[in-house]
Write an enzyme that holds these catalytic residues in place. Sequence first.
Site, PDB file in Angstrom:
ATOM      1  N   GLU A  47       0.853  -1.203   0.000  1.00 54.55           N
ATOM      2  CA  GLU A  47       0.000   0.000   0.000  1.00 54.55           C
ATOM      3  C   GLU A  47       0.885   1.248   0.000  1.00 54.55           C
ATOM      4  O   GLU A  47       1.959   1.248   0.621  1.00 54.55           O
ATOM      5  CB  GLU A  47      -0.835  -0.026   1.296  1.00 54.55           C
ATOM      6  CG  GLU A  47      -1.627   1.213   1.599  1.00 54.55           C
ATOM      7  CD  GLU A  47      -2.186   1.209   3.038  1.00 54.55           C
ATOM      8  OE1 GLU A  47      -1.501   0.743   3.970  1.00 54.55           O
ATOM      9  OE2 GLU A  47      -3.327   1.685   3.206  1.00 54.55           O
ATOM     10  N   ASN A 110      -6.933   6.379  -1.486  1.00 56.90           N
ATOM     11  CA  ASN A 110      -5.847   5.432  -1.245  1.00 56.90           C
ATOM     12  C   ASN A 110      -6.074   4.322  -2.277  1.00 56.90           C
ATOM     13  O   ASN A 110      -6.998   3.514  -2.133  1.00 56.90           O
ATOM     14  CB  ASN A 110      -5.942   4.917   0.197  1.00 56.90           C
ATOM     15  CG  ASN A 110      -4.778   4.034   0.586  1.00 56.90           C
ATOM     16  OD1 ASN A 110      -4.110   3.473  -0.278  1.00 56.90           O
ATOM     17  ND2 ASN A 110      -4.561   3.880   1.879  1.00 56.90           N
ATOM     18  N   LYS A 127      -9.387   2.165  -1.914  1.00 60.21           N
ATOM     19  CA  LYS A 127      -9.587   1.528  -0.605  1.00 60.21           C
ATOM     20  C   LYS A 127     -10.951   1.884  -0.008  1.00 60.21           C
ATOM     21  O   LYS A 127     -11.310   3.056   0.093  1.00 60.21           O
ATOM     22  CB  LYS A 127      -8.460   1.977   0.324  1.00 60.21           C
ATOM     23  CG  LYS A 127      -8.427   1.302   1.693  1.00 60.21           C
ATOM     24  CD  LYS A 127      -7.162   1.764   2.428  1.00 60.21           C
ATOM     25  CE  LYS A 127      -7.011   1.126   3.787  1.00 60.21           C
ATOM     26  NZ  LYS A 127      -5.752   1.578   4.452  1.00 60.21           N
ATOM     27  N   GLU A 146      -6.009   8.494   7.972  1.00 57.64           N
ATOM     28  CA  GLU A 146      -6.567   8.106   6.662  1.00 57.64           C
ATOM     29  C   GLU A 146      -7.964   8.673   6.459  1.00 57.64           C
ATOM     30  O   GLU A 146      -8.352   9.006   5.346  1.00 57.64           O
ATOM     31  CB  GLU A 146      -6.588   6.582   6.530  1.00 57.64           C
ATOM     32  CG  GLU A 146      -5.214   6.002   6.334  1.00 57.64           C
ATOM     33  CD  GLU A 146      -5.277   4.581   5.835  1.00 57.64           C
ATOM     34  OE1 GLU A 146      -5.823   4.326   4.754  1.00 57.64           O
ATOM     35  OE2 GLU A 146      -4.780   3.698   6.559  1.00 57.64           O
ATOM     36  N   CYS A 171      -4.808  -3.013   2.635  1.00 59.79           N
ATOM     37  CA  CYS A 171      -4.526  -2.989   4.070  1.00 59.79           C
ATOM     38  C   CYS A 171      -5.721  -3.297   4.970  1.00 59.79           C
ATOM     39  O   CYS A 171      -6.077  -4.434   5.150  1.00 59.79           O
ATOM     40  CB  CYS A 171      -3.876  -1.669   4.461  1.00 59.79           C
ATOM     41  SG  CYS A 171      -3.120  -1.811   6.099  1.00 59.79           S
ATOM     42  N   ASN A 196       0.336  -1.286   5.268  1.00 60.18           N
ATOM     43  CA  ASN A 196       1.241  -0.593   6.207  1.00 60.18           C
ATOM     44  C   ASN A 196       0.584  -0.745   7.562  1.00 60.18           C
ATOM     45  O   ASN A 196      -0.426  -0.085   7.837  1.00 60.18           O
ATOM     46  CB  ASN A 196       1.297   0.911   5.915  1.00 60.18           C
ATOM     47  CG  ASN A 196       2.181   1.291   4.754  1.00 60.18           C
ATOM     48  OD1 ASN A 196       3.347   1.600   4.920  1.00 60.18           O
ATOM     49  ND2 ASN A 196       1.603   1.276   3.562  1.00 60.18           N
TER      50      ASN A 196
HETATM   51  N1  CDT Z   1      -2.903   1.225   6.478  1.00 62.39           N
HETATM   52  C1  CDT Z   1      -3.824   0.609   7.232  1.00 62.39           C
HETATM   53  O1  CDT Z   1      -4.959   0.432   6.827  1.00 62.39           O
HETATM   54  N2  CDT Z   1      -3.416   0.214   8.457  1.00 62.39           N
HETATM   55  C2  CDT Z   1      -4.317  -0.337   9.404  1.00 62.39           C
HETATM   56  C3  CDT Z   1      -3.904   0.050  10.767  1.00 62.39           C
HETATM   57  C4  CDT Z   1      -5.012  -0.107  11.687  1.00 62.39           C
HETATM   58  S1  CDT Z   1      -4.779   0.731  13.156  1.00 62.39           S
HETATM   59  C5  CDT Z   1      -5.415   2.285  12.880  1.00 62.39           C
HETATM   60  C6  CDT Z   1      -4.440  -1.857   9.333  1.00 62.39           C
HETATM   61  O2  CDT Z   1      -5.560  -2.352   9.392  1.00 62.39           O
HETATM   62  O3  CDT Z   1      -3.434  -2.557   9.282  1.00 62.39           O
END
Ligand code: CDT
Length: 319
Positions: A47, A110, A127, A146, A171, A196
């Site tokens: 991502e 995203n 996304k 985000e 993600c 990420n």
């Molecule tokens: N980038 C992304 O979507 N990261 C989220 C972090 C969650 S915590 C706010 C994930 O689900 O891995």
Amino acid sequence: MARFVTIAAGQLGPIARSESRTAVVSRLMALMRQARACGCDLIIYPELALTTFFPRWYFEDQAETDSFFEREMPGPETQALFDLAREIGIGFYLGYAELTTEAGIARRYNASILVDKSGAIVGKYRKVHLPGHAEHEPWRAFQHLEKRYFEPGGGFGVVDAFGGKMGMAICNDRRWSETYRVMGLQGVEMVLIGYNTPVHNPPAPEHDDLSLFHNHLVMQAGAYQNGTFVVGVAKAGLEEGVDQIGGSCIIAPSGEIIAACTTKGDEIALARCDLDLCNSYKRTTFNFDVHRQPRAYEMIVERKGVTTMADGTPVPRRG
Ligand code: CDT
């Protein structure tokens, strides 16, 4: 008759805020060359793979925020990746921040694209599940904005490419069973996911030790329950002071991990995937047409969430 697609999970180590797109693209190209030398048809990148994970910062200046976005794809710095893909004959899946204009209004997503071996974009995804928060929350060790910087995409598409039905997600989407099922209902055979994921989630520190377990848990379940391959690819390691999980892997329709990265740096993990392995699951245990009971699931689309806890108090917001 087997239908093989040989793939690489193209994991990235950290990207510093000061690192130029040109430098990142050369890292992506190095992984692409390795993957092709190993006979791969497709490499899957993380991502937001062109810059550091910028939603960890609160920016008031729109121009500063927009410096992390791509206005065109391919653009001046990413053209070289498309050119190399066409030259050596390999496809790729790439996540990036998309800035576009619709009816004169700037829109930010995203996003990710699937590119075939001729360098043509054959799939595009925005996304759906945007985690985190929309306002600055200074109590956090780092932000996850985000919900401020992006708007959600409109759905999950599946495209015919690489000899099979390819699905795209990004993600946080991987944590939601709906993501896989909406694609499963379109016959998906391989779901591509870049991520990420910080080890530490400030509102829920009690999950920190489970972050790698949860990563594999959701993707393995999604694969098995929908009879599909799932490929999850991290941007991993200590990025601008935030530790991000690795755990990039390729999962078979059985739910088994068949290849995995072992570092938190730039690394490829490889698998030769027979898409026909999906059939055993799609025709038996998860033959949706025979076994699903959609009338019993109506609440899934009618209701967004639980409004009260078991004791009748409102669900507190911590997200
Ligand atoms: N980038 C992304 O979507 N990261 C989220 C972090 C969650 S915590 C706010 C994930 O689900 O891995």
